[in-house]
Write a protein that holds these residues in place. Structure first.
Motif, PDB file in Angstrom:
ATOM      1  N   ASN A  62       0.838  -1.194   0.000  1.00 13.40           N
ATOM      2  CA  ASN A  62       0.000   0.000   0.000  1.00 13.40           C
ATOM      3  C   ASN A  62       0.875   1.248   0.000  1.00 13.40           C
ATOM      4  O   ASN A  62       1.840   1.354   0.752  1.00 13.40           O
ATOM      5  N   GLU A  63       0.502   2.199  -0.856  1.00 15.95           N
ATOM      6  CA  GLU A  63       1.339   3.392  -1.038  1.00 15.95           C
ATOM      7  C   GLU A  63       1.406   4.251   0.212  1.00 15.95           C
ATOM      8  O   GLU A  63       2.456   4.813   0.544  1.00 15.95           O
ATOM      9  N   ASP A  64       0.303   4.348   0.953  1.00 21.39           N
ATOM     10  CA  ASP A  64       0.245   5.244   2.112  1.00 21.39           C
ATOM     11  C   ASP A  64       0.497   4.542   3.440  1.00 21.39           C
ATOM     12  O   ASP A  64       1.138   5.113   4.329  1.00 21.39           O
ATOM     13  N   PHE A  65       0.003   3.312   3.591  1.00 21.04           N
ATOM     14  CA  PHE A  65       0.081   2.645   4.891  1.00 21.04           C
ATOM     15  C   PHE A  65       0.861   1.331   4.847  1.00 21.04           C
ATOM     16  O   PHE A  65       0.901   0.612   5.834  1.00 21.04           O
ATOM     17  N   GLY A  66       1.443   1.002   3.706  1.00 21.88           N
ATOM     18  CA  GLY A  66       2.130  -0.274   3.558  1.00 21.88           C
ATOM     19  C   GLY A  66       3.359  -0.413   4.429  1.00 21.88           C
ATOM     20  O   GLY A  66       4.070   0.566   4.712  1.00 21.88           O
ATOM     21  N   VAL A  67       3.624  -1.652   4.855  1.00 20.92           N
ATOM     22  CA  VAL A  67       4.772  -1.939   5.727  1.00 20.92           C
ATOM     23  C   VAL A  67       6.085  -1.572   5.042  1.00 20.92           C
ATOM     24  O   VAL A  67       7.001  -1.014   5.666  1.00 20.92           O
ATOM     25  N   ILE A  68       6.191  -1.865   3.748  1.00 24.08           N
ATOM     26  CA  ILE A  68       7.453  -1.637   3.033  1.00 24.08           C
ATOM     27  C   ILE A  68       7.779  -0.152   2.968  1.00 24.08           C
ATOM     28  O   ILE A  68       8.909   0.274   3.287  1.00 24.08           O
ATOM     29  N   ASN A  69       6.835   0.674   2.550  1.00 24.13           N
ATOM     30  CA  ASN A  69       7.078   2.117   2.467  1.00 24.13           C
ATOM     31  C   ASN A  69       7.366   2.723   3.832  1.00 24.13           C
ATOM     32  O   ASN A  69       8.220   3.609   3.968  1.00 24.13           O
ATOM     33  N   LYS A  70       6.656   2.230   4.875  1.00 22.40           N
ATOM     34  CA  LYS A  70       6.888   2.764   6.220  1.00 22.40           C
ATOM     35  C   LYS A  70       8.243   2.334   6.769  1.00 22.40           C
ATOM     36  O   LYS A  70       8.942   3.113   7.419  1.00 22.40           O
ATOM     37  N   ALA A  71       8.629   1.082   6.496  1.00 25.42           N
ATOM     38  CA  ALA A  71       9.887   0.561   7.033  1.00 25.42           C
ATOM     39  C   ALA A  71      11.092   1.310   6.468  1.00 25.42           C
ATOM     40  O   ALA A  71      12.069   1.578   7.184  1.00 25.42           O
ATOM     41  N   PHE A  72      11.038   1.638   5.174  1.00 23.30           N
ATOM     42  CA  PHE A  72      12.168   2.308   4.533  1.00 23.30           C
ATOM     43  C   PHE A  72      11.946   3.810   4.367  1.00 23.30           C
ATOM     44  O   PHE A  72      12.744   4.487   3.718  1.00 23.30           O
TER      45      PHE A  72
END
Length: 890
Positions: free
Chosen positions: A718-728
């Motif tokens: 997910n662009e806004d709440f995804g684990v990957i985007n948040k982690a990095f």
């Protein structure tokens, strides 16, 4: 080993079926066959399926009585299952691919005609409608309902007192105060009481609830407003859904159509001749001035109106002064003369209006009198809306808003035989009935459409309707003759050729069109002399006229060719001019200028298509007439296949989807195989500690159901709440807006789901390779890479080749892997059905079952193409890998 010449021949001692047994079986099968045929024919009314059933049972009985067919009785069940679940869907799909089966064409011609003649209506709005009030009898259950309603309502108002009070404290605009609140109150005492609870803000034209109202007074005030259904809060809706519905169901669960009583009125609108009127207490001056005073031509009328209304201090609101009945009538007549209607008029009924009573148990409508009408309120209570308000009628509070109860209220549209002078009536909205008539009818074996007169009244069945068996629809023709098609010569449109590009560049087109207009190309196209071929069929056009037309087009195409040759130069000039304008723009900062220049340099300059002589299909169909739906299914031959490869709106996205499908299948198989093989080589190593534990860990993605993993990954990406985007701490649109990133994402997720399978089969294949081959390679001095490329990989491919081919076929049709993660998105371009990640199977699904119009015929043709592609690739791969040869030698 058995002798191939031996044949199965049951001997007497081994024969299990006696003559008596075969007779019993035959009788049982005949009875079963008769029952199946009867049931199928009773439902479908067709002989085809009963014949198939009879044939099937006949074949079964042949295996019972003919000795040489004994063995086939054991094969027959499997053959029937294959025929029903495999052969029939394939044959049916092929059949549908050659039809127009889809939205609007899902029935036979006969069925479509039946729908049109029985379910399609025209409404005569020129005729006066009926108005109806719906009633239920006042009996014990009504009293019980009102008692429980009031009790539960008091509890609700008490529990939600603060929320209701906050709702009432919201300022009300003056016009809403009059139309939405005052219009609900029946008598002047209640209106005066409510008005006393509010302060008027003349500056903002708003009414605001007074401060310092005692709680007891507020409860009394709330109860009055609740009695007229004015209260509207969030808790109110919850109460209706959870409590009110339960109360209604408790007391009126068994209500029937026969329980209703109707009062019908024969007037289209209420006029001053029919009703006496009590005007509203106040009118906003702006409304009064714009809708009444400014339209009055007689100064005396304007002066009379102003003399009867008292303005407030700032002349924002006018209030009606004490007025006798003759003056009220004069005010009403003046307002009627300019078409002004006060929204707060309260009507009282005169004797002139005709009234009818209908009770479904009587099965007839009876004319009633004023005295009869007065007695209705004593015996019945009102459900729904008033035609006019009167004080002696009880109205069921909120009951009409309940869905379960509402079905009976609306159901009267079909249940009630409302017939006046041999016309039907249609419930259009609320309690209003309009005259209706079937739109289509069969008259003397001919099909006709109802004529609508200029005044919107219904005419006769005088417009002939014909079958268009080429496209499967009912149509009107310009000459009122049967549908006829022919070909004429025409000229192709002026258009740009973008090739595989779906999105057009409108700014670039505009720049090119300036050059086109400067050369006068469009003027030349508009001035082409088509008179010699227009309206003529191809066979009637002379070769000389056609030759002259082509000569004119050749001159135009020279200019088009010149523009196409200089297209690169035109593009360079456009970009240079654009960059200069951007750099001179003082309103943009440097970053904005760089971004705009970057976009400008991506401008697409498509070449112009030459103008050609084309063959145009013509017919006598009246395309200006409204479409007649539904149509019906017809055979269209290879039209669906031709459409795929010739219609640009289908061809361009189809080929892009096809190319991506090939890439998707190849990359999915190769990447999963490579990763699975790499892990298998590691886990197959004899000196790896804890390899069984690692094998278990890496097989988990394969053990978890695929749809769960895909939906989990959808959350991760997910662009806004995804684990990957948040982690990095990044903001990458993995699956939402970028086509490239979405394709990468689906490949990564598919790799995660697929590599354990390849790891398992590679582990098994590696363990089957003789270790002595590696020992011999070590003796010969072969490196690890040479051993892998010359021993391991060839032997693995020999063993796993068929599995890789099967995996390619699976990936080619891996619907879930695409649809669950991205639904085929993001979109390619506006108005284009497939998205960037759609593969052929998901594109086919969208065509057949998507939200847009369903085209099963086109979807089936694409499914056949997919089958041919996969079948051809699979056959070639099996052939070149020698799989068939190995099977034959086994």
């Amino acid at each position: 080993m058995s002798n191939s010449n031996e044949k199965y021949s049951p001997n007497e001692s081994g024969k299990r079926d006696s003559s008596l047994g075969r007779i019993i079986i035959t009788i049982a099968f005949v009875l079963l066959c008769f029952l199946a045929v009867y049931k199928v024919y009773d439902v479908y009314r067709t002989f085809l399926m009963p014949l198939v059933i009879i044939l099937t049972f006949g074949i079964i009985l042949c295996t019972v009585w003919i000795k040489s067919l004994y063995i086939y009785r054991y094969l027959l069940p499997a053959m029937l299952i294959i025929a029903i679940f495999t052969a029939y869907p394939i044959v049916y799909t092929i059949y549908i691919a050659f039809t127009n089966f889809g939205t609007g064409h899902m029935q036979t011609s006969k069925e479509a005609k039946e729908i049109l003649t029985t379910k399609v209506w025209d409404v005569d709005y020129s005729r006066q409608p009926l108005y109806a009030e719906f009633y239920l009898k006042k009996d014990k259950r009504f009293n019980d309902y009102i008692t429980e309603y009031k009790k539960e309502r008091d509890v609700f108002l008490n529990d939600n007192f603060q929320e209701v009070e906050d709702f009432l404290k919201e300022p009300i605009e003056s016009y809403k105060f009059d139309s939405s609140l005052f219009s609900l109150l029946k008598n002047k005492e209640d209106r005066d009481y409510v008005k006393s609870m509010y302060d008027f803000d003349a500056e903002h034209l708003e009414y605001t609830l007074k401060d310092g109202i005692e709680k007891s007074d507020m409860k009394k005030f709330i109860k009055l407003l609740d009695s007229v259904d004015y209260i509207s809060t969030d808790s109110e809706y919850d109460w209706i859904d959870l409590k009110l519905k339960a109360i209604i169901k408790k007391h009126y669960e068994n209500v029937k159509t026969e329980d209703f009583f109707l009062v019908l009125y024969n007037k289209k609108k209420i006029t001053s001749e029919d009703f006496s009127v009590v005007l509203s207490d106040s009118i906003e001056y702006k409304v009064l001035q714009e809708q009444a005073l400014n339209k009055l031509q007689n100064p005396a009328d304007k002066a009379f109106i102003l003399s009867k209304y008292i303005p407030d201090a700032k002349k924002t609101v006018f209030t009606l002064n004490e007025t006798d009945s003759s003056e009220l009538s004069k005010i009403k007549n003046i307002f009627d003369s300019v078409g002004y209607v006060d929204p707060n008029f309260k009507y009282g009924l005169n004797d002139d209006v005709k009234i009818y009573f209908y009770q479904s148990s009587f099965k007839e409508i009876k004319e009633a009198s004023m005295e009869d009408l007065k007695s209705v309120g004593e015996k019945y209570f009102l459900i729904g809306d008033y035609v006019y308000q009167r004080e002696n009628v009880d109205k069921a509070p909120k009951m009409v808003f309940d869905e379960d109860f509402n079905k009976y209220y609306i159901g009267l549209r079909e249940e009630t035989p409302l017939k006046f002078q041999d016309v039907d009536y249609l419930l259009e909205q609320s309690n209003e009935f309009f005259v209706k008539k079937h739109s289509f009818a069969v008259v003397d074996n001919n099909f006709f459409k109802l004529e609508i007169n200029p005044d919107q009244s219904l005419g006769d069945y005088s417009i002939p309707v014909f079958e268009d068996n080429k496209y499967g629809s009912y149509v009107l023709t310009q000459d009122n003759k049967k549908v006829e098609f022919w070909k004429e010569y025409g000229v192709s449109r002026f258009e740009f050729n973008y090739g595989m590009t779906l999105e057009k560049d409108s700014l670039a087109e505009e720049h090119i069109m300036n050059r086109v207009d400067a050369m006068g190309i469009m003027d030349k196209i508009d001035n082409i002399d088509m008179s010699s071929i227009t309206g003529k069929r191809i066979k009637d056009v002379s070769s000389t006229d056609l030759k002259n037309l082509k000569k004119d087009l050749a001159e135009i195409n020279k200019d088009i060719s010149e523009i196409n040759k200089n297209m690169s130069k035109i593009r360079s000039e456009y970009i240079s001019e654009g960059i200069k304008k951007i750099q001179e723009d003082s309103y943009m900062n440097d970053d904005e200028k760089k971004n705009q220049i970057k976009i400008l340099k991506k401008s697409k300059f498509a070449k112009i298509e030459p103008i050609k002589v084309i063959k145009v299909e013509k017919s006598n169909i009246d395309y200006g007439a409204p479409a007649i739906e539904p149509g019906y299914m017809v055979t269209v031959g290879f039209n669906n296949f031709v459409k795929i490869f010739t219609n640009k709106n289908i061809t361009t996205p189809f080929f892009r989807v096809f190319i991506w499908t090939i890439i998707w299948a190849l990359v999915s198989v190769l990447s999963s195989f490579a990763m699975g093989l790499a892990l298998a080589l590691v886990f197959n190593s004899s000196d790896l500690k804890g390899k069984y534990f690692y094998r278990t860990i890496f097989i988990l993605p394969y053990a978890i159901p695929g749809f769960v993993s895909i939906l989990m990954w959808q959350g991760f990406l997910n662009e806004d709440f995804g684990v990957i985007n948040k982690a990095f701490n990044i903001h990458v649109p993995w699956i939402t807006s970028s086509g490239t990133m979405a394709k990468v994402s689906v490949l990564i997720v598919n790799l995660w789901l697929s590599f354990p399978y390849f790891m398992l089969i590679c582990l098994g294949a590696l363990q089957s390779i003789d270790a002595s081959m590696y020992e011999a390679a070590d003796v010969d001095g072969a490196s690890k890479i040479q051993q892998f490329t010359l021993i391991t990989l060839p032997l693995l491919l020999l063993a796993l080749g068929p599995m890789l081919v099967g995996s390619f076929a699976f990936s080619f049709n891996n619907f879930a892997g695409i649809y669950l993660l991205t639904s085929g998105g993001p979109v390619m371009a506006a108005g284009v059905l497939p998205g960037h990640t759609d593969i052929l199977i998901s594109y086919t699904y969208k065509l057949a079952f998507g939200e847009q119009n369903k085209d099963y015929g086109l979807a089936s043709s694409i499914a056949i193409i997919v089958f041919l592609i996969i079948g051809t690739i699979t056959f070639l791969q099996f052939k070149f890998t020698g799989t068939f040869k190995e099977v034959d030698n086994a």
